[in-house]
Motif scaffolding. Sequence first.
Motif, PDB file in Angstrom:
ATOM      1  N   ALA A 103      55.706  36.441  71.797  1.00 20.10           N
ATOM      2  CA  ALA A 103      54.502  35.901  71.169  1.00 20.10           C
ATOM      3  C   ALA A 103      54.801  35.511  69.726  1.00 20.10           C
ATOM      4  N   VAL A 104      54.039  34.560  69.203  1.00 22.01           N
ATOM      5  CA  VAL A 104      54.183  34.136  67.811  1.00 22.01           C
ATOM      6  C   VAL A 104      53.842  35.303  66.890  1.00 22.01           C
ATOM      7  N   GLN A 105      54.702  35.541  65.904  1.00 22.05           N
ATOM      8  CA  GLN A 105      54.465  36.595  64.921  1.00 22.05           C
ATOM      9  C   GLN A 105      54.072  35.958  63.585  1.00 22.05           C
ATOM     10  N   ARG A 106      52.937  36.363  63.027  1.00 21.84           N
ATOM     11  CA  ARG A 106      52.480  35.855  61.736  1.00 21.84           C
ATOM     12  C   ARG A 106      52.386  37.036  60.766  1.00 21.84           C
ATOM     13  N   PHE A 107      52.850  36.799  59.547  1.00 24.31           N
ATOM     14  CA  PHE A 107      52.848  37.860  58.543  1.00 24.31           C
ATOM     15  C   PHE A 107      52.317  37.332  57.216  1.00 24.31           C
ATOM     16  N   VAL A 108      51.641  38.198  56.487  1.00 28.33           N
ATOM     17  CA  VAL A 108      51.272  37.928  55.095  1.00 28.33           C
ATOM     18  C   VAL A 108      51.877  39.054  54.261  1.00 28.33           C
ATOM     19  N   THR A 109      52.550  38.670  53.180  1.00 34.77           N
ATOM     20  CA  THR A 109      53.272  39.643  52.360  1.00 34.77           C
ATOM     21  C   THR A 109      52.617  39.790  50.995  1.00 34.77           C
ATOM     22  N   ILE A 110      52.390  41.025  50.597  1.00 34.36           N
ATOM     23  CA  ILE A 110      51.894  41.358  49.266  1.00 34.36           C
ATOM     24  C   ILE A 110      53.045  42.006  48.514  1.00 34.36           C
ATOM     25  N   PRO A 111      53.639  41.326  47.525  1.00 35.26           N
ATOM     26  CA  PRO A 111      54.769  41.908  46.792  1.00 35.26           C
ATOM     27  C   PRO A 111      54.325  43.054  45.890  1.00 35.26           C
ATOM     28  N   GLU A 112      55.255  43.940  45.576  1.00 31.06           N
ATOM     29  CA  GLU A 112      54.982  45.009  44.627  1.00 31.06           C
ATOM     30  C   GLU A 112      54.582  44.411  43.276  1.00 31.06           C
ATOM     31  N   GLY A 113      53.543  44.960  42.685  1.00 27.62           N
ATOM     32  CA  GLY A 113      53.111  44.494  41.377  1.00 27.62           C
ATOM     33  C   GLY A 113      52.165  43.319  41.392  1.00 27.62           C
ATOM     34  N   MET A 114      51.745  42.854  42.554  1.00 26.93           N
ATOM     35  CA  MET A 114      50.802  41.727  42.614  1.00 26.93           C
ATOM     36  C   MET A 114      49.398  42.219  42.281  1.00 26.93           C
ATOM     37  N   PRO A 115      48.719  41.597  41.312  1.00 28.50           N
ATOM     38  CA  PRO A 115      47.365  42.032  40.968  1.00 28.50           C
ATOM     39  C   PRO A 115      46.340  41.590  42.002  1.00 28.50           C
ATOM     40  N   ALA A 116      45.166  42.183  41.929  1.00 25.47           N
ATOM     41  CA  ALA A 116      44.128  41.941  42.940  1.00 25.47           C
ATOM     42  C   ALA A 116      43.712  40.478  43.001  1.00 25.47           C
ATOM     43  N   VAL A 117      43.646  39.794  41.855  1.00 27.64           N
ATOM     44  CA  VAL A 117      43.210  38.392  41.875  1.00 27.64           C
ATOM     45  C   VAL A 117      44.178  37.529  42.671  1.00 27.64           C
ATOM     46  N   LEU A 118      45.468  37.863  42.626  1.00 31.17           N
ATOM     47  CA  LEU A 118      46.457  37.090  43.376  1.00 31.17           C
ATOM     48  C   LEU A 118      46.512  37.516  44.842  1.00 31.17           C
ATOM     49  N   VAL A 119      46.211  38.786  45.119  1.00 33.79           N
ATOM     50  CA  VAL A 119      46.070  39.210  46.516  1.00 33.79           C
ATOM     51  C   VAL A 119      44.947  38.415  47.170  1.00 33.79           C
ATOM     52  N   HIS A 120      43.843  38.273  46.459  1.00 36.32           N
ATOM     53  CA  HIS A 120      42.710  37.501  46.971  1.00 36.32           C
ATOM     54  C   HIS A 120      43.116  36.059  47.226  1.00 36.32           C
ATOM     55  N   GLU A 121      43.808  35.449  46.282  1.00 41.18           N
ATOM     56  CA  GLU A 121      44.240  34.063  46.456  1.00 41.18           C
ATOM     57  C   GLU A 121      45.172  33.922  47.657  1.00 41.18           C
ATOM     58  N   ALA A 125      44.445  31.801  51.127  1.00 42.91           N
ATOM     59  CA  ALA A 125      45.309  30.663  51.445  1.00 42.91           C
ATOM     60  C   ALA A 125      46.117  30.874  52.720  1.00 42.91           C
ATOM     61  N   THR A 126      46.047  32.065  53.307  1.00 35.09           N
ATOM     62  CA  THR A 126      46.848  32.360  54.490  1.00 35.09           C
ATOM     63  C   THR A 126      46.320  31.613  55.709  1.00 35.09           C
ATOM     64  N   GLU A 127      47.196  30.890  56.353  1.00 39.62           N
ATOM     65  CA  GLU A 127      46.833  30.020  57.473  1.00 39.62           C
ATOM     66  C   GLU A 127      46.303  30.821  58.659  1.00 39.62           C
ATOM     67  N   PHE A 128      45.259  30.295  59.254  1.00 40.78           N
ATOM     68  CA  PHE A 128      44.660  30.799  60.498  1.00 40.78           C
ATOM     69  C   PHE A 128      43.820  32.058  60.345  1.00 40.78           C
ATOM     70  N   LEU A 129      43.705  32.632  59.139  1.00 42.27           N
ATOM     71  CA  LEU A 129      42.739  33.702  58.938  1.00 42.27           C
ATOM     72  C   LEU A 129      41.357  33.094  58.728  1.00 42.27           C
ATOM     73  N   THR A 130      40.321  33.885  58.981  1.00 42.41           N
ATOM     74  CA  THR A 130      38.961  33.350  58.906  1.00 42.41           C
ATOM     75  C   THR A 130      38.092  34.197  57.979  1.00 42.41           C
ATOM     76  N   ARG A 154      39.824  37.750  57.493  1.00 43.89           N
ATOM     77  CA  ARG A 154      40.467  38.237  56.266  1.00 43.89           C
ATOM     78  C   ARG A 154      39.986  39.645  55.925  1.00 43.89           C
ATOM     79  N   ALA A 155      38.733  39.908  56.213  1.00 46.23           N
ATOM     80  CA  ALA A 155      38.182  41.237  55.925  1.00 46.23           C
ATOM     81  C   ALA A 155      38.932  42.308  56.713  1.00 46.23           C
ATOM     82  N   ASP A 156      39.275  42.025  57.959  1.00 47.62           N
ATOM     83  CA  ASP A 156      39.997  43.003  58.776  1.00 47.62           C
ATOM     84  C   ASP A 156      41.416  43.211  58.261  1.00 47.62           C
ATOM     85  N   VAL A 157      42.076  42.127  57.856  1.00 50.15           N
ATOM     86  CA  VAL A 157      43.438  42.248  57.334  1.00 50.15           C
ATOM     87  C   VAL A 157      43.422  43.047  56.030  1.00 50.15           C
TER      88      VAL A 157
END
Length: 323
Positions: A103-121, A125-130, A154-157
């Motif tokens: 099956a297709v595997q999709r991932f979103v990565t949050i790097p160490e040190g990323m602030p909340a405003v950039l996590v939100h962005e 911007a993550t494809e196929f989330l709703t 997105r809320a579930d992720v």
Amino acid sequence: MRKIGCLALIVAILLAAALIAALRSWGGVGPMEEPVAVTIEGGATLTDAALTLEEAGVIESQSRFLVFARFLGSSAPIRAGEYEMPAGVSQSEALRILQEEAAVQRFVTIPEGMPAVLVHERLMATEFLTGEIPVPEEGSVLADSYAYERGESRADVLARMQLALDEELAALWAARSSDTAVDTPEEAIILASIVEKETAEPSERPLIAGVYSNRLRTGMRLQADPTIIYPITQGRALGRRIRRSEINARNDYNTYAMAGLPRGPIANVGREAIEAVLNPAETDALFFVADGTGGHVFAESYSEHRENVERWYDLRRQRGEMD
């Protein structure tokens, strides 16, 4: 007798022609003109999958597909997940994909040190989330890579990212060293967020945590530059040198102007930074400064630290970074 023989021959020819037509239909080019993704839900039967394929335009008829699959296809079970169906895929190949392909595997990565405003962005911007989400609470997400499915909210992720932090923090807190300088799990995240922002070298995290632990125990100010920047940019890059007025600014984050920890985290952290804060390196160092290679040089005394700072300034002047 001759008529019966001829009739049998005709029937045999018709059956053979029907079989050939069926084989061609089963293995021939399908109706899809462009690639399409289909999602097979967990627990779906072959009948369910056939309906999904029909609705997506991969096959023309659910019922015909099921007949062919029963007599001409493999009996292997289908697997849940998202699958890419190429243009013109045949019915037989569509079944094989559902039975054998990964099956297709999709991932979103949050790097160490990323602030909340950039996590939100990043999540927005993550494809196929709703769906929409607010900016999450700072420091509430565990920096890591997370699998997600097409159409997932997105809320579930985000909730999964926050649960991961809660679980990781609980496990690490239970195994903390008596040398840690923090008194609560919340303080651990705050200090870990400063450690994350101070170094990009994973091997340095325990030592930097050790320096800050020493400062906290002796009542010294942490004097962490990222805590000056956070209330100005909410964790985004400042893009310029810090001003003297900002170093002296009094607020709930600036550790140059106050002793102790900031009021809250200044970024989202990974497991290693939390572990470093809860199990800091044994060191007498109270200072550190960049060494020009991406790491830092540490010192126990202020005079030694000043020498290290001057070497760093000289290197920056040689690079044309300072006047």
